[in-house]
Design a protein around this motif. Sequence first.
Motif, PDB file in Angstrom:
ATOM      1  N   GLU A 176      19.593 -29.491 -71.025  1.00 26.65           N
ATOM      2  CA  GLU A 176      19.894 -29.774 -72.424  1.00 26.65           C
ATOM      3  C   GLU A 176      19.057 -28.904 -73.357  1.00 26.65           C
ATOM      4  O   GLU A 176      18.119 -28.235 -72.930  1.00 26.65           O
ATOM      5  CB  GLU A 176      19.649 -31.261 -72.704  1.00 26.65           C
ATOM      6  CG  GLU A 176      20.676 -32.131 -71.997  1.00 26.65           C
ATOM      7  CD  GLU A 176      20.353 -33.608 -72.103  1.00 26.65           C
ATOM      8  OE1 GLU A 176      20.239 -34.099 -73.232  1.00 26.65           O
ATOM      9  OE2 GLU A 176      20.207 -34.257 -71.057  1.00 26.65           O
ATOM     10  N   GLY A 189      21.042 -39.954 -68.076  1.00 28.31           N
ATOM     11  CA  GLY A 189      21.336 -39.765 -69.496  1.00 28.31           C
ATOM     12  C   GLY A 189      21.639 -38.323 -69.873  1.00 28.31           C
ATOM     13  O   GLY A 189      21.362 -37.382 -69.119  1.00 28.31           O
ATOM     14  N   ALA A 190      22.245 -38.158 -71.053  1.00 31.60           N
ATOM     15  CA  ALA A 190      22.489 -36.829 -71.639  1.00 31.60           C
ATOM     16  C   ALA A 190      22.403 -37.001 -73.140  1.00 31.60           C
ATOM     17  O   ALA A 190      23.226 -37.709 -73.733  1.00 31.60           O
ATOM     18  CB  ALA A 190      23.855 -36.298 -71.222  1.00 31.60           C
ATOM     19  N   GLY A 191      21.407 -36.378 -73.765  1.00 32.30           N
ATOM     20  CA  GLY A 191      21.212 -36.539 -75.200  1.00 32.30           C
ATOM     21  C   GLY A 191      21.034 -38.002 -75.539  1.00 32.30           C
ATOM     22  O   GLY A 191      20.274 -38.721 -74.887  1.00 32.30           O
ATOM     23  N   ASP A 217      27.065 -33.662 -75.626  1.00 34.25           N
ATOM     24  CA  ASP A 217      26.249 -34.672 -74.941  1.00 34.25           C
ATOM     25  C   ASP A 217      27.136 -35.637 -74.148  1.00 34.25           C
ATOM     26  O   ASP A 217      26.796 -36.021 -73.028  1.00 34.25           O
ATOM     27  CB  ASP A 217      25.394 -35.457 -75.947  1.00 34.25           C
ATOM     28  CG  ASP A 217      24.244 -34.623 -76.500  1.00 34.25           C
ATOM     29  OD1 ASP A 217      23.910 -33.589 -75.893  1.00 34.25           O
ATOM     30  OD2 ASP A 217      23.688 -35.004 -77.542  1.00 34.25           O
ATOM     31  N   LEU A 233      30.622 -25.674 -71.582  1.00 32.27           N
ATOM     32  CA  LEU A 233      30.607 -26.716 -70.551  1.00 32.27           C
ATOM     33  C   LEU A 233      32.040 -27.114 -70.181  1.00 32.27           C
ATOM     34  O   LEU A 233      32.372 -27.269 -68.998  1.00 32.27           O
ATOM     35  CB  LEU A 233      29.817 -27.937 -71.039  1.00 32.27           C
ATOM     36  CG  LEU A 233      29.750 -29.144 -70.087  1.00 32.27           C
ATOM     37  CD1 LEU A 233      29.173 -28.762 -68.728  1.00 32.27           C
ATOM     38  CD2 LEU A 233      28.925 -30.269 -70.707  1.00 32.27           C
ATOM     39  N   VAL A 281      22.912 -28.575 -65.727  1.00 32.99           N
ATOM     40  CA  VAL A 281      22.904 -28.188 -67.140  1.00 32.99           C
ATOM     41  C   VAL A 281      21.601 -28.678 -67.744  1.00 32.99           C
ATOM     42  O   VAL A 281      21.255 -29.854 -67.615  1.00 32.99           O
ATOM     43  CB  VAL A 281      24.097 -28.809 -67.902  1.00 32.99           C
ATOM     44  CG1 VAL A 281      24.069 -28.390 -69.367  1.00 32.99           C
ATOM     45  CG2 VAL A 281      25.416 -28.410 -67.242  1.00 32.99           C
ATOM     46  N   LYS A 310      23.139 -24.109 -78.813  1.00 33.51           N
ATOM     47  CA  LYS A 310      23.875 -25.359 -78.630  1.00 33.51           C
ATOM     48  C   LYS A 310      25.259 -25.352 -79.284  1.00 33.51           C
ATOM     49  O   LYS A 310      26.172 -26.008 -78.789  1.00 33.51           O
ATOM     50  CB  LYS A 310      23.058 -26.564 -79.140  1.00 33.51           C
ATOM     51  CG  LYS A 310      23.803 -27.875 -78.864  1.00 33.51           C
ATOM     52  CD  LYS A 310      22.987 -29.133 -78.851  1.00 33.51           C
ATOM     53  CE  LYS A 310      23.909 -30.320 -78.512  1.00 33.51           C
ATOM     54  NZ  LYS A 310      23.216 -31.600 -78.490  1.00 33.51           N
ATOM     55  N   LYS A 313      15.869 -29.718 -62.904  1.00 33.94           N
ATOM     56  CA  LYS A 313      15.585 -30.760 -61.915  1.00 33.94           C
ATOM     57  C   LYS A 313      15.679 -30.195 -60.500  1.00 33.94           C
ATOM     58  O   LYS A 313      15.047 -30.706 -59.582  1.00 33.94           O
ATOM     59  CB  LYS A 313      16.574 -31.912 -62.084  1.00 33.94           C
ATOM     60  CG  LYS A 313      16.274 -32.718 -63.335  1.00 33.94           C
ATOM     61  CD  LYS A 313      17.307 -33.794 -63.593  1.00 33.94           C
ATOM     62  CE  LYS A 313      16.941 -34.528 -64.885  1.00 33.94           C
ATOM     63  NZ  LYS A 313      18.121 -35.100 -65.546  1.00 33.94           N
ATOM     64  N   LEU A 369      28.557 -33.890 -71.072  1.00 30.03           N
ATOM     65  CA  LEU A 369      27.502 -33.739 -70.066  1.00 30.03           C
ATOM     66  C   LEU A 369      27.211 -35.087 -69.397  1.00 30.03           C
ATOM     67  O   LEU A 369      26.996 -35.157 -68.175  1.00 30.03           O
ATOM     68  CB  LEU A 369      26.244 -33.168 -70.732  1.00 30.03           C
ATOM     69  CG  LEU A 369      25.079 -32.813 -69.812  1.00 30.03           C
ATOM     70  CD1 LEU A 369      25.494 -31.827 -68.730  1.00 30.03           C
ATOM     71  CD2 LEU A 369      23.918 -32.228 -70.635  1.00 30.03           C
TER      72      LEU A 369
END
Lengths: 255, 255
Positions: free
Chosen positions: B60, A145-147, A41, B43, B58, B36, B67, A44
């Motif tokens: 999640e 955001g990421a996670g 997270d 990544l 990416v 995950k 997007k 990313l």
Amino acid sequence: MNPTAERLAFRTEEKKGTTSGMCPGYVQTNMVTLPKEYAFDFLLFCERNPKSCPLVEVLEAGVTRPKTADADIRSDLPKYRIYKDGVFQEEVTNIVDYWQEDFVTFLLGCSFTFEEALVHAGIPLAHQQQDKVVPMFKTNISLEGAGAFTGKMVVSMRPIPNDYLDQTLAISGQFEHAHGEPVHIGNPADIGIDDIQRPDYGEAVEYNDTDATPVFWACGVTPQHVALQAKPSLMITHAPGHMLITDEVDPYYRS
Amino acid sequence: MNPTAERLAFRTEEKKGTTSGMCPGYVQTNMVTLPKEYAFDFLLFCERNPKSCPLVEVLEAGVTRPKTADADIRSDLPKYRIYKDGVFQEEVTNIVDYWQEDFVTFLLGCSFTFEEALVHAGIPLAHQQQDKVVPMFKTNISLEGAGAFTGKMVVSMRPIPNDYLDQTLAISGQFEHAHGEPVHIGNPADIGIDDIQRPDYGEAVEYNDTDATPVFWACGVTPQHVALQAKPSLMITHAPGHMLITDEVDPYYRS
């Protein structure tokens, strides 16, 4: 003093101060260390917000020696901060006793490198002249955001004499791994800053707003700010201003 | 046909073929989906090898709608491949039954976008003229590993008429999110390719080596090749040539 000698002085605790102004031309970095469960997270998050979190290097779980510096990241920075569940615990001069084999470490570009270039070009920096820590502000600029990692951008502000604005943009824009071009120029209220004399981090600087314009850059405090809101079980960072000095010469200074 | 219409045709299985040549100007992407537990290492591998693995987006864990495309990545590509422990299982037209909430999906740039620009500029592409899948080769070019993900670069080869070499470099170099500049020009043996008429993937193309020079680009098969050597418990990819068509117009085609 070269990077090797400075890092040794930090390791032996002969020195513990800020790395500001040390080893001109060498890249210095912010450091964020997290248990591996948070690493995807956070990586990313950096990938999605490169202006705030310019990745210089990622050290995989358990790795203590970067490729960009012949260093041990557990001892070769002058000072570290320990946070548990998003709460500051203590400031320490090494993290040997805290180290875990599942720690992933992120080295992120910092503004010291482009500041040197500005000064070298004859552009005066108010916080340096007034012997202050650069003022930093929380903004209303949303990050992607990421996670668990999400929040608003933190910026640093330097008042730049109006005659030097173009040159400042041109120079800082060349440091893409050290925040690069400013994110905002001019009215602080446009990015949610109510009082330019009351920074959230660092110290206020004086300037004459008829001769100079406030210029705002994405700031390396952002990932710490965001990571703390995510409340990871454990997080270790450099102490602000106490960076890792790498062995990499910034491309701007090469040749 | 626009991206929305094409993706709907894939979703309803009205169409199942290659996306080559579809929706000119729109970015198409490779897809890699992994549980995950592998996501941080993969990544980081992409981050360390941007020419082979240019990250477009990416998604999640559990996210099925990108997007960059108003799509469901479980059904809106024409064909997918399923691999278990690094072994190919089957080719399917949707992955709804395979989907797990811990799946992280990586969308990576692909060469279709710059090929269109080359053709548009009047540069002949032998594999298109000969109606072949572009030839791809394993090389001796080492990649920078991350965790279990490590290996050699896979490249695609296009013989370019000598008069068009400079223009080809200039055009493809503008597609930084689609492999960008070539990684090698000229003698195949220099990068460990023994026989240019025996590709590891795709099909051989004929060309006259007095008039044309083989040009090699980093290839989107690389991450699949590397991921399979890492033997993840489960991995899903697009079928080669059967990409995600996004709603993003490549910057090269804008304005």
